[in-house]
Design a protein around this motif. Structure first.
Motif, PDB file in Angstrom:
ATOM      1  N   SER A 197       0.875  -1.167   0.000  1.00 30.23           N
ATOM      2  CA  SER A 197       0.000   0.000   0.000  1.00 30.23           C
ATOM      3  C   SER A 197       0.915   1.220   0.000  1.00 30.23           C
ATOM      4  CB  SER A 197      -0.916   0.002   1.234  1.00 30.23           C
ATOM      5  OG  SER A 197      -0.161   0.297   2.398  1.00 30.23           O
ATOM      6  N   ILE A 198       0.333   2.402  -0.018  1.00 31.27           N
ATOM      7  CA  ILE A 198       1.155   3.587   0.135  1.00 31.27           C
ATOM      8  C   ILE A 198       1.925   3.449   1.452  1.00 31.27           C
ATOM      9  CG2 ILE A 198       1.149   6.095   0.419  1.00 31.27           C
ATOM     10  CD1 ILE A 198       0.434   5.180  -2.373  1.00 31.27           C
ATOM     11  N   PRO A 199       3.257   3.563   1.449  1.00 29.78           N
ATOM     12  CA  PRO A 199       4.025   3.387   2.693  1.00 29.78           C
ATOM     13  C   PRO A 199       3.563   4.351   3.783  1.00 29.78           C
ATOM     14  CG  PRO A 199       5.487   3.397   0.786  1.00 29.78           C
ATOM     15  CD  PRO A 199       4.131   3.786   0.281  1.00 29.78           C
ATOM     16  N   LEU A 200       3.561   3.861   5.002  1.00 24.46           N
ATOM     17  CA  LEU A 200       3.040   4.674   6.109  1.00 24.46           C
ATOM     18  C   LEU A 200       3.761   6.009   6.267  1.00 24.46           C
ATOM     19  CD1 LEU A 200       2.270   1.932   8.799  1.00 24.46           C
ATOM     20  CD2 LEU A 200       0.820   2.853   6.980  1.00 24.46           C
ATOM     21  N   PRO A 201       5.103   6.087   6.111  1.00 24.47           N
ATOM     22  CA  PRO A 201       5.735   7.421   6.209  1.00 24.47           C
ATOM     23  C   PRO A 201       5.234   8.387   5.140  1.00 24.47           C
ATOM     24  CG  PRO A 201       7.387   5.699   6.440  1.00 24.47           C
ATOM     25  CD  PRO A 201       6.123   5.028   5.996  1.00 24.47           C
ATOM     26  N   ILE A 202       4.896   7.876   3.954  1.00 18.22           N
ATOM     27  CA  ILE A 202       4.415   8.743   2.877  1.00 18.22           C
ATOM     28  C   ILE A 202       3.031   9.305   3.213  1.00 18.22           C
ATOM     29  CG2 ILE A 202       3.912   8.872   0.406  1.00 18.22           C
ATOM     30  CD1 ILE A 202       6.846   8.357   1.109  1.00 18.22           C
TER      31      ILE A 202
END
Length: 409
Positions: free
Chosen positions: A49-54
């Protein structure tokens, strides 16, 4: 920032970049970082998925040493050891100590994947079938001698950094840092894509805790009773990962056809608990199942993510991990498409299952303007209400059951 401090900061970054580019092996790189009393261990830079930091927004920055570690993981896994520059991402520095500065992560240019492994092969070509241990390797680049940590048998997968190297660095911190309170398995990528590595690190901590208890009883010394918690930060999509994130070499949880059926999804939580993972931090992010697809672009069998194909050029070198990831997507093509909104449903199911088993589950979200926080809180309270009676107090009863992380424009 003064002109002298600016120049000193640039000198530090230049030297660090030059040092990283002068070494071609992953063995000298750091793959752990520390925030307070917690040790963070990234397992992969790849994500489903969209990486959590992003998700924290374009203005989100991290300490430079954190970005160093995340960059190291990305280097050895995707770029084949090539140094990627982050000098232009420097945003702030401390006038009193120019070595402390915050930077943004390099642009995330990796396609989203739904698995790291190629299940078409019996074993990945780059995978050793032998079992290694946490004993020090001469190529580890770490001169500490961990004499007391009990050895944990490791079955390597095809991914870099190797499981043995990750375990080695975690074991070093366990022995050396007396103030360490927690090992947190998290990073730029999704750790549950690499279950073998996740469980090996957790079992290393579990072994350390058991040894501490034994030494306490033998020497009657309360200082030896240090117990380290293990926390997993995840997007919660592990139920949607082909073969639940276990590699080809993991035969304990895969049947003779090397297929984990949906009814066997409990395998993840069973293994996590047995390995000593006691806390989960799950990024649910919204109460709306379709809004989740838009925000997170889950790469679940199909989902909304950019699932890698054999024709995709990831920009990497001849690294085996790039080939494995390319082949992995084709190996999962036999899985049926996932209907819109299903990814969110599976996260909710995962949260409830973990809560029922008595795990300490924290639901998180990013405080974006478009998110309905009231509905999110209501859903989180419902999901956590299935906790055993002795676990409910202080969890569902507190004012906010969601940990809201700030969004940075």
């Amino acid at each position: 920032m003064t002109e002298n401090n600016q120049q000193r900061l640039l000198d530090i970054i230049t030297m660090a970049s030059a040092a990283a580019s002068s070494h071609s092996t992953a063995s000298i790189l750091r793959f752990t970082y520390q925030l307070g009393r917690s040790l963070y261990t990234p397992l992969t830079s790849r994500c489903n998925s969209i990486p959590l930091p992003i998700t924290r927004g374009p203005g989100f920055v991290l300490n430079s040493d954190v970005v160093d570690v995340l960059r190291n993981v990305r280097q050895v896994e995707h770029y084949g050891g090539t140094t990627t520059s982050w000098m232009n991402n420097v945003t702030t520095a401390n006038d009193e100590d120019p070595t402390i500065y915050k930077v943004g992560l390099p642009e995330y240019d990796l396609p989203l994947v739904n698995t790291l492994y190629n299940y078409n092969n019996e074993k990945d070509a780059s995978t050793s079938s032998s079992t290694t241990t946490t004993s020090r390797n001469n190529n580890s680049g770490n001169q500490h001698n961990v004499k007391n940590t009990k050895r944990v048998h490791i079955q390597e997968d095809s991914i870099q950094p190797s499981i043995a190297m990750l375990v080695d660095q975690v074991a070093s911190h366990l022995e050396d840092d007396l103030n360490l309170h927690e090992v947190c398995i998290a990073g730029e990528g999704e750790p549950t894509l690499r279950m073998d590595a996740l469980l090996a690190i957790s079992r290393t901590v579990q072994s350390f805790n058991q040894q501490q208890q034994q030494q306490k009883q033998q020497h009657n010394d309360s200082n030896l009773a240090r117990q380290i918690n293990v926390r997993l930060i995840t997007n919660g999509l592990c139920y949607s990962v082909p073969h639940l994130g276990y590699s080809n070499n993991n035969t304990n949880s895969i049947n003779s056809n090397k297929i984990l059926l949906p009814k066997l999804r409990y395998t993840i939580l069973r293994d996590l608990i047995e390995a000593g993972v006691s806390r989960l931090s799950v990024a649910l992010n919204t109460a709306n199942r379709h809004e989740y697809d838009v925000l997170m672009q889950p790469a679940c069998y199909t989902g909304g993510g950019m699932i890698m194909t054999d024709d995709d050029d990831t920009g990497g070198g001849n690294d085996n991990n790039t080939d494995a990831a390319n082949n992995a997507s084709s190996s999962s093509s036999s899985f049926p498409p996932m209907m819109p909104g299903t990814a969110h449903d599976l996260i909710c199911e995962f949260i409830m299952d973990a809560t029922k088993l008595g795990m300490d589950v924290e639901i998180t979200g990013v405080d974006r303007p478009e998110i309905d926080k009231v509905e999110m809180e209501r859903l989180a309270r419902l999901l956590l209400s299935v906790a055993p009676k002795n676990k409910k107090k202080g969890r569902v009863g507190r004012r906010s059951v969601v940990r809201w992380r700030p969004y940075f424009d």
